[in-house]
Every structure is written in C-alpha cells, then in structure tokens.
Scaffold this motif. Structure first.
Motif, short mmCIF file in Angstrom:
data_model
loop_
_atom_site.label_atom_id
_atom_site.label_comp_id
_atom_site.label_asym_id
_atom_site.label_seq_id
_atom_site.Cartn_x
_atom_site.Cartn_y
_atom_site.Cartn_z
N SER A 321 0.86 -1.17 0.00
CA SER A 321 0.00 0.00 0.00
C SER A 321 0.90 1.23 0.00
CB SER A 321 -0.91 0.02 1.24
OG SER A 321 -1.78 -1.10 1.22
N ALA A 322 0.82 2.04 -1.08
CA ALA A 322 1.73 3.16 -1.26
C ALA A 322 0.97 4.46 -1.33
CB ALA A 322 2.56 2.96 -2.52
N ALA A 337 7.19 4.50 -8.27
CA ALA A 337 6.31 3.35 -8.44
C ALA A 337 6.07 2.70 -7.08
CB ALA A 337 6.89 2.35 -9.42
N ALA A 338 4.98 1.97 -6.98
CA ALA A 338 4.62 1.37 -5.70
C ALA A 338 5.61 0.31 -5.24
CB ALA A 338 3.22 0.76 -5.79
N ARG A 353 -2.15 -1.45 -3.66
CA ARG A 353 -3.11 -0.36 -3.53
C ARG A 353 -2.33 0.96 -3.52
NH1 ARG A 353 -6.55 -1.06 1.62
NH2 ARG A 353 -4.54 -1.76 2.45
N VAL A 354 -2.59 1.79 -4.50
CA VAL A 354 -2.06 3.15 -4.51
C VAL A 354 -3.12 4.04 -3.87
CG1 VAL A 354 -1.26 5.07 -5.90
CG2 VAL A 354 -0.63 2.73 -6.52
N LEU A 355 -2.76 4.73 -2.80
CA LEU A 355 -3.74 5.40 -1.97
C LEU A 355 -4.03 6.83 -2.41
CD1 LEU A 355 -2.54 4.10 1.52
CD2 LEU A 355 -4.15 3.06 -0.09
N ASN A 384 0.94 -11.56 -12.85
CA ASN A 384 -0.09 -11.89 -11.87
C ASN A 384 -0.13 -10.88 -10.73
OD1 ASN A 384 -2.25 -13.53 -10.99
ND2 ASN A 384 -0.93 -14.49 -9.47
N VAL A 385 -0.54 -9.66 -11.08
CA VAL A 385 -0.65 -8.60 -10.08
C VAL A 385 -2.08 -8.06 -10.06
CG1 VAL A 385 1.78 -7.96 -10.26
CG2 VAL A 385 0.10 -6.83 -11.71
N TYR A 386 -2.45 -7.50 -8.92
CA TYR A 386 -3.81 -7.04 -8.69
C TYR A 386 -3.73 -5.63 -8.09
CZ TYR A 386 -4.57 -12.02 -9.22
OH TYR A 386 -4.56 -13.31 -9.71
N VAL A 387 -4.32 -4.65 -8.77
CA VAL A 387 -4.20 -3.26 -8.33
C VAL A 387 -5.57 -2.60 -8.24
CG1 VAL A 387 -1.90 -3.08 -9.36
CG2 VAL A 387 -3.89 -2.36 -10.67
N ASN A 388 -5.66 -1.59 -7.39
CA ASN A 388 -6.94 -0.93 -7.18
C ASN A 388 -7.28 0.07 -8.28
OD1 ASN A 388 -4.78 0.71 -6.21
ND2 ASN A 388 -6.19 1.91 -4.96
#
Length: 722
Positions: A321-322, A337-338, A353-355, A384-388
C-alpha cells in the motif's frame, strides 16, 4: 480475470551481467516463477505440472494419481476394534499402470542417486534434472530424440554451465526457497512433447536470522551490503521513520512470514534527491511481506521496496500500500512506483493499492505508477498482479530513452477499487499463503510471531467458518465453503476421461464411467457431482473427479468434508488424498494413499476408510475399517468425514468421533524401512470423485432403472494444530 495460470521461465542463461538503473539514462534492473507442486514420477519436491503437445498423445500426469484402491479383502485379520466399526488388513499385488504413447519422464538427481527432500532444501548443493522420453514409438531410438530445456538463473536457482554431451540434463544449485518451473521439450519423430517441471525448494530455517522489532529492522537497513537471510517474526511499525536507503546491494532473503512493515517515509538517497526505497538495489529474494508506507521523492526513481530490482531479483507474494506525497515537474524522468522504480527482475503474485486520489492532487497521483516505472532493457517480468486503480498510462513501466525496451507483462488485473466486488476465485494466488475472502483485499497468512495489534476481539467466523465449528486446538489452514457460482479453479482442477490419458485406463479400478467437467456444479452452497447414465467416450456412464493437486496441500493436520452421499447399487463416492508431489518413496503404493471416505451405495448404513502403502518387500498393503451408522442415520444424510494425522498415527473420524486409528508402527514403505512415519510424512492433496462400478464393490453396476444420482459436498476444510 484469468485463473490458474502456469508461469514458466523461458530463457536459458548461464552467465548474467548485472547493471544499475540510475536516473537520467543508466541501465536498470528478472524472472522466476511462483507455483505449487504436483504429483509426478520424480522426487517429492520436483514435479511435472502440465503437458502441452498438439501433435502428441503423451501426458505428463503421473501414474500415481490412481483412484481410491480399497478393495474387499480376500483375507483379513482385525487390527483395531472400536464401537461402530470393524477393520481389516490385507496384501494384494500392485495394480498395473499401463502407459500409452511416448511421455517425458523426469528425475532429479543428487550425484548418482535420486534426490530426496533433504537435497531440496536451500543451500543443499548441486542437483541435476534429467529428462528421458519413455515408450518410444517403433522406428525411433533414444539417440534420435532431441531435447530443449529452458530455464534461467535468478536468486533462487543458479543454473550451471550446460554439458553439451548431455542435452537432456540441466544442473543447478538451489539457493533460496520457493518454486521454479523448468520447461522441457522433446522432439520425437514428427511430434514434440512438452512438459513444465516444478522445482520446489524448502526454506532452511536454520540459515535465517529473525527480526521482530523496529530497531532490528533499522539495523538491517543500515547495512551497505546484505547477503544473509532474514525472516520477520512480528509486524513492525517504523513510527514515521524517514528511510534513506543505505543498502547498495540486497543479495539475501527477506521472508516476511506474512508480517507487515508499516508507517515509514521513503526519501531520496542520491545527491540530487532522487531514488529511494527500503533498499537501493535488490538482487535477492523478498517474499511474503506486507508493506505500507509513503514515498516522498519529488525527483523520482523511488519505490517502496527499492529503486531497482536487479536481473536476479525476485519480489513475490507481497501486498503493498503506497501513498505518494511528493510532486513532480518532469513526467519522463521523475516517476516513482509502488514496488520498485526500475525493473529487470521478476515481480509476481502481488497485490497493490495506490492510496492517492486523483481528485485531491492529480500531480501526486500521476507521479506514481502501479508496479514499476522504468525499463532500461528487456529482461523484466511482471506477472499476476492485482491493483486498485484503473489508469492504463500508469500500469506499465516505460523506456524513457525510447530504445524500444519491453517487459514481460502478464495477468495484470486493474480497477479493483476497494475490492468489495471481488470474489475469492478471482485471484490466482496460493491459498496456503494468502487469505482470499469475497469482497476483501487479499491478505497474507502469518506464520508464528505476533499478529495485528488490534484483532477482532470476538470474531464470529474465520474464513467463513463459524468459530464454534473450528476444532479445539486447531487453526483454519484452508477451506472451500462452495459459496461461489462455479468451481473455484484456484483450488480445484478436473481430471477427465476414463484414465487412459493418465496411463491408467478405468482409473486403475475398472471403473465404468468417464469423467466430465459438465457433471460438476455449485448450487445452494454445495458442490454437486452428478453421475448419469449416458454414453460417452465408450462408457455407459458419466460423472466427475476433482482434485487440489498443484493448488492446495498439507502435511499433517485435520482434513474434513461434510457430505451427503448417493444411495444405490454400483455407486462409489470417495473423498481421499494422494502425495502432492512425486514422493521420495517412489510410485503408488510406496508413496501412500489416505482414503478418508469411501462408500458402497448399496450399503447406506456404512462407510469405510483406508490407508495404502507397501511392505518392506514392496508388496501393496492396506489397513481398512468400516464405520456403522447408528439407527436412523445413513450415508444419504449430511455427515462429516475427517482424517487427523501426524508423525505418530492416522485417525479416521465420522461426525467428530474417532472410530479407527492406525499407528506408525503398522504402516511402512519399502523405500524407507527406518522411517517410522513414512510414507505419510509428505504433503498430500485432496481428491473427490464419484465412480460407477469398479472393483471396490465387486464390479456391481447400477440397476436398470438408474438414470442419475448426486454426491453433495457442503464444504471441505483443512486445519493445522496451533
């Protein structure tokens, strides 16, 4: 979203040149694979996991994936006696496992002998993977087969220089824990056989130093070069510390054990204020850690983990979480980058999750990319990445020099927002590492040490399991409550056909059905397998068979399922377990089989359990017992069938009552006569199937009036002792 994707290393390298990525046009910083093992004919931690050959009928599936092999004994003697049960022991010849067509056989060697689990621990020495094509067709000799073995060195596997005289072999040292995949192709006449072979390396805890406090972590981050291996044993709050990366080369391992590093600020370490991270450059392995922090580097080239992921570096199974609190003036050379700024290595199985909110400050929002910012060559892998967020221009790292460098970029899942609309089955993440819950951000499972400082003081359920149903002394390890609309392929896979594709026609038991995916469905919170009278694949019946091989497995613990079984002649439902990877003890039966539940549909008042193994002469042996239901209850009712096992014994249970126990003094295996726990001291996976006919009930077939029957499963759960 894509699910159940197998990831493979595709480039063979024996020498690697490490360069650095610096703002203003330097060169940057490589792939590994994170997968789980499957059963095969090789040693326990090295296993073929898939086959792909459009012109070949071969299969990489092992001959050890037999159906449950309990049979009505021809001779018996009591081995245990408890209320409501009877037990027998018998010896029968090993069931033949015919193989059709050519297939690739893989062995993992330690010197001149086959490798054992002791050889597959990190730092245990050089190993040789040897591929051989068996069952060659007429007219093709062994020296006419050509092999291509693809792998690449990284922090986990060091691929040694190849021996040109042995093109069917690859040598490597296993330096760090985790799983790699080696791709093997064999040209046999006009056909090409293909197999992906997993190499799983076990962590050697004796090599690790522990970190449990902020002071210990800050002392680590102050080192210029890190080559040792570390594990977190607690969540660590850095209390707003400004991190100005001092470690120029992280060459070791940081295994978070699912713990969290939080509350810190990344600031620039270069003279011009650019570049930042917990480390400067990562050439080693960082895994299984949650990281939450701020990035305050206006000059760019910063990430939470590092400025650069080197060519051998791996970051896997991490949650980040960045919050980017700086602003940039140059959109080309001042990006953060995160995870890392520059990528040459492998980033895989990551949740980010980029806040930052675009509406609050677009400059801060746009300065930070989701995973990595820059490419200075074409060696990186993001998989295989999952981002908000769902900002296409902030997803993929770019080449600021315009040199045309690219990154392997697969399975990027964007736009998940607060994850409230996500489903557990949407995530291709290892459920033994991750907590996957509908509508929740995936979180890492913790191993030991302290937990979150503010846990729910009185949880009503854990992973959807009511607390009252969790056995005393156990923690939830994994479960499937079948609440999704379809079978969760992150957990389960189908085995289809009549067994011929696996080299065991009739599934080794003369079964009368063929297995189809269509006979499985999820309905009203139940897994339902339907057996039908219908012609297919030369059989008169269809049904289904599923397993968790290569996905979910366990060594010791409690495995249970709540099931309602079909009643009727010729019906054979089963809930059972086989070794997860090819056992060091050899093929079935030497490798063992645990039959938690088998039933003969024509006998609704009883169920059976069994263990299969070999005696010291190599003959198939089994121990079996029958449970008799009390008056008024039958297999057609929902009952809970379970096994509890550890190094000392295997216990079988029905509705919470232990009715049969087999001590380790009874079972054996020819390959390890001095190991009292063998062969049941390995990782085992789960199988559920609904067979028709077969030898288990004397080859009886359903009555002429039979059209269909259903096997219903309310849940399957695995618990581990606290």
């Amino acid at each position: 979203m894509k699910k159940n994707k197998i990831r493979i290393g595709m480039v063979f390298t024996s020498m690697l040149l490490l360069t650095s990525c610096f703002g203003g046009g330097g060169s940057s910083s490589t792939p590994a694979s994170s997968t789980k093992p499957d059963a095969s004919s090789g040693p326990v931690t090295s296993s073929p996991v898939s086959t792909s050959s459009p012109t070949s009928t071969s299969s990489s599936q092992p001959t050890s994936t037999l159906s449950p092999t309990s049979s009505a004994p021809t001779s018996s003697s009591p081995t245990s006696s408890t209320s409501g049960s009877s037990s027998t022991s018998s010896s029968t010849p090993t069931i033949p496992t015919p193989v059709t067509g050519p297939r690739i056989s893989v062995k993992l060697m330690s010197g001149a002998v086959e490798a054992t689990p002791a050889n597959m621990v990190e730092g245990a020495g050089a190993l040789t993977l040897r591929a051989v094509v068996e069952n060659l067709p007429n007219g093709v000799s062994a020296d006419q087969v050509t092999y291509t073995i693809s792998a690449r060195s990284n922090s986990r596997l060091n691929i040694l220089p190849p021996d040109a005289s042995k093109p069917n072999e690859i040598q490597f040292t296993a330096n760090m824990p985790g799983t790699e995949v080696i791709h093997i192709e064999a040209k046999v006449g006009d056909d090409t056989l293909k197999i992906d072979h997993r190499i799983t390396i076990t962590r050697n805890d004796a090599q690790y130093k522990t970190i449990s406090t902020a002071a210990e972590l800050k002392a680590l981050l102050a080192q210029a070069t890190i080559t040792d291996k570390y594990m977190l044993t607690a969540d660590i709050n850095l209390n707003g510390e400004n991190i100005k990366a001092a470690t120029t080369a992280f060459n070791g391992v940081l295994d978070g054990n699912g713990h969290k590093i939080s509350n810190f600020n990344i600031v620039g370490f270069e003279p011009n204020g650019a570049a930042g991270g917990l480390f400067q450059v990562v050439h080693g392995l960082i895994r299984c850690v949650e990281i939450e922090g701020n990035i305050n580097v206006a000059a760019g080239f910063a990430g939470l983990v590092a400025k650069e992921l080197g060519e051998n570096g791996i970051i896997e199974d991490c949650s980040l979480s960045a919050n980017n609190i700086s602003e940039y003036s140059d959109p080309t050379w001042q990006r953060n980058a995160a995870v890392v700024s520059c990528v040459k290595g492998t980033i895989q199985n990551i949740v980010v999750r980029v806040l930052n909110s675009k509406s609050e400050n677009q400059n801060k929002h746009d300065q930070i990319l989701d995973i990595a910012a820059y490419l200075f060559d074409s060696k990186g892998v993001i998989n295989n990445v999952y981002v908000n967020r769902n900002e296409p221009n902030l997803q993929k790292p770019f080449d600021p020099n315009g040199s045309g460098n690219t990154v392997v970029f697969e399975d990027f899942h964007a736009g998940l927002g607060d994850f409230s609309n996500s489903r557990a089955e949407d995530f291709d993440l290892d459920p033994t590492i991750w907590n996957l819950v509908n509508g929740k951000v995936p979180t890492l499972k913790k191993e030991g040490g302290s937990v979150d400082p503010t846990p729910d003081p009185d949880p009503t359920d854990i992973n959807g399991i009511p607390v009252s149903e969790i056995p005393a002394g156990y923690n939830v390890y994994w479960n499937d409550e079948f609440t999704a609309s379809t079978l969760n392929t992150n957990y389960w896979e189908h085995q289809t056909g009549d067994g011929s594709a696996y080299g065991i026609p009739g599934w080794g038991n003369s079964e009368a059905q063929t297995y189809k995916e269509k006979n499985t469905r999820i309905e009203n919170g139940n897994l339902i397998i339907t057996a039908l009278r219908e012609s297919a694949d030369g059989k008169a019946y269809t049904s289904s068979r599923i397993r968790t091989a290569n996905k979910v497995h366990v060594k010791y613990g409690r495995v249970e399922a709540r099931m309602a079984l079909p009643v009727g002649q010729g019906l054979w439902p089963a809930f059972w377990m086989l070794p997860e990877s090819s056992s060091p003890y050899g093929a079935w039966p030497h490798s063992g089989e645990i039959d938690i539940l088998e039933a003969r549909g024509r006998l609704p008042g009883e169920s059976t359990s069994a263990l299969h193994y070999s005696d010291l002469a190599g003959n198939h042996q089994y121990q079996t017992s029958t449970y008799y239901f009390p008056t008024g209850r039958t297999i057609a009712d929902y009952n809970t069938y379970a096994v509890e096992w550890d190094a000392n014994s295997v216990k079988f249970m029905v509705n919470g009552n232990v009715y049969y126990e087999v001590a380790n003094s009874i079972y054996t295996t020819q390959a390890a006569p001095d190991n009292v726990s063998a062969p049941f001291d390995q990782e085992f996976h789960i199988l559920i199937n609904f067979a028709i006919g077969g030898h288990f009930d004397g080859y009886k077939l359903p009555e002429d009036s039979f059209n269909s029957a259903e096997l219903k499963v309310d849940y399957v759960r695995i618990y581990k002792k606290k």
